[in-house]
Design a protein around this motif. Structure first.
Motif, short mmCIF file in Angstrom:
data_model
loop_
_atom_site.label_atom_id
_atom_site.label_comp_id
_atom_site.label_asym_id
_atom_site.label_seq_id
_atom_site.Cartn_x
_atom_site.Cartn_y
_atom_site.Cartn_z
N HIS A 1 0.84 -1.18 0.00
CA HIS A 1 0.00 0.00 0.00
C HIS A 1 0.89 1.25 0.00
O HIS A 1 1.91 1.29 0.70
CB HIS A 1 -0.91 0.02 1.22
CG HIS A 1 -1.76 -1.21 1.38
ND1 HIS A 1 -3.01 -1.33 0.84
CD2 HIS A 1 -1.50 -2.38 2.03
CE1 HIS A 1 -3.51 -2.52 1.13
NE2 HIS A 1 -2.60 -3.17 1.86
N PHE A 2 0.45 2.24 -0.76
CA PHE A 2 1.11 3.55 -0.79
C PHE A 2 0.07 4.61 -0.47
O PHE A 2 -1.03 4.62 -1.04
CB PHE A 2 1.74 3.83 -2.16
CG PHE A 2 2.82 2.87 -2.55
CD1 PHE A 2 4.13 3.07 -2.14
CD2 PHE A 2 2.54 1.75 -3.33
CE1 PHE A 2 5.12 2.18 -2.50
CE2 PHE A 2 3.52 0.86 -3.69
CZ PHE A 2 4.83 1.08 -3.28
N HIS A 3 0.42 5.53 0.44
CA HIS A 3 -0.47 6.61 0.82
C HIS A 3 0.32 7.92 0.80
O HIS A 3 1.39 8.01 1.40
CB HIS A 3 -1.06 6.37 2.21
CG HIS A 3 -1.86 5.11 2.33
ND1 HIS A 3 -3.19 5.03 1.99
CD2 HIS A 3 -1.49 3.87 2.73
CE1 HIS A 3 -3.62 3.80 2.19
NE2 HIS A 3 -2.62 3.07 2.64
N VAL A 4 -0.25 8.92 0.15
CA VAL A 4 0.36 10.24 0.07
C VAL A 4 -0.72 11.27 0.37
O VAL A 4 -1.80 11.23 -0.24
CB VAL A 4 0.99 10.52 -1.32
CG1 VAL A 4 1.57 11.93 -1.36
CG2 VAL A 4 2.07 9.50 -1.63
N SER A 5 -0.44 12.16 1.30
CA SER A 5 -1.38 13.23 1.66
C SER A 5 -0.67 14.56 1.60
O SER A 5 0.53 14.65 1.86
CB SER A 5 -1.96 13.00 3.06
OG SER A 5 -2.63 11.76 3.13
#
Length: 363
Positions: A11-15
């Motif tokens: 999983h990759f998450h960018v905010s």
């Protein structure tokens, strides 16, 4: 401690926060299937969020802690216009809102949420889901089957008075309506005995009381719901005992204090008489870095039962020398490196580990 999701795949998450009222987030799941989502949050006022490099680990992870005493919602600041107070008008409350949206690809599911305050103690939350799923394709006849619509609109009206609170729910599609009530026994935050302002003077010949047992508060709640589509309803009740945090400590660091006079503890019992389900749980912070929990579920109709135990352990960095001027609360939060959770029950065994790099900007 027990109800946590085990991550699967990659999983990759960018905010990102372009400004103080608009936030964006992007996620990508590479394994086992390729999918992702993009979302946003927009508010009418500044949320006051700081840089992610300054956020402590225990503030962005779900963990065991005891909350402070219940308190009433704070009123809005007074605003006067032409000799008239306008901050209490209905249109002024509607000016404060929060909007959330999330689009999932390639399924095309859309989640939306709108929240606004209707007064000092009233809040309205409207959520919507738009999703259509294909049942499959009929290759023999060369046509696709009909899609199933899972769209729904959910309305929540919440009333918070500090000592007690209620919530009313309405689901538009299936006609499900329900009501919840939570009552906190004892006094709330800001009372005299909590702040230590009013204390009874002890007589000269009066003996000192022996301290024993856990000091805390009891809360009781109930839920009632009915579905017009299914022609069925239900009811459930719950009782909870939790210790009161030590005076002078905040919620974020009170559960980690090593000088607490009593261990942070929560005892919960939930019962659904219609379904015959009963659940009892006990959680406690046994040390500064270790919290344990045990839960027993039982059904009186089917005689099915499940016993689950779990633990939460905080991993800290090895600090050779500590500056004498550094406060104790800062040392407790800055030396956290990760947290590990594990659970085991009669039905499954699972565990999850969270690791944080030493560089704060990667966090």
């Amino acid at each position: 401690i027990l109800d946590f999701q085990v991550p699967r795949g990659l999983h990759f998450h960018v905010s990102k926060s372009p400004n103080t009222v608009f936030k964006t987030t992007y996620s990508l799941n590479a394994l086992p299937n390729l999918n992702g989502s993009l979302g946003y949050i927009f508010t009418s006022c500044d949320l006051g969020l700081t840089s992610s490099a300054d956020v402590a680990l225990h503030e962005i992870t779900q963990h065991f802690k005891v909350y402070d005493l219940p308190r009433s919602p704070e009123p809005r600041p007074e605003v006067w216009l032409a000799g008239e107070r306008v901050d209490q008008r209905f249109d002024a409350w509607l000016a404060d809102y929060l909007m959330y949206g999330r689009l999932y690809v390639p399924t095309g599911r859309l989640d939306a949420l709108y929240s606004t305050r209707l007064g000092t103690s009233w809040q309205l939350v409207a959520a919507a889901i738009s999703e259509q799923k294909q049942l499959g394709s009929n290759k023999a006849k060369g046509r696709r089957s009909d899609a199933v619509d899972h769209s729904n609109i959910l309305l929540n009206l919440q009333h918070d008075r500090g000592k007690w609170c209620t919530e009313y729910t309405l689901s538009v599609v299936d006609g499900l309506c329900g009501a919840r009530l939570l009552y906190n026994f004892g006094k709330k935050a800001g009372d005299d005995y909590v702040a230590g302002e009013s204390r009874r003077e002890r007589r000269v010949d009066e003996e000192e009381a022996m301290d024993g047992g856990l000091k805390g508060r009891i809360s009781a709640g109930a839920e009632l719901y009915f579905s017009a589509k299914e022609k069925s309803g239900g009811i459930s009740t719950a009782v909870r005992f939790t210790t009161v945090p030590e005076l002078g400590t905040s919620e974020s660091e009170g559960y980690m204090s090593s000088a607490a006079s009593q261990p942070p503890t929560t005892v919960t019992a939930v019962m659904n008489p219609i379904l015959g389900h009963f659940s009892a749980a006990y959680a406690s912070q046994v040390s500064q870095d270790l919290a344990v929990c045990s839960r027993f579920d039982f059904n009186a109709y089917s005689y099915e039962s499940e016993w689950t135990i779990g633990a939460e352990w905080w991993v800290r960095k090895q600090i050779k020398e500590e500056p004498p001027a550094l406060e104790l609360s800062s040392r407790r939060t800055e030396d956290l490196q990760g947290v590990m959770k594990a659970r085991i029950s009669t039905n499954y065994v699972s565990h999850v580990t969270f690791n944080v790099d030493e560089h704060p900007q990667i966090r």
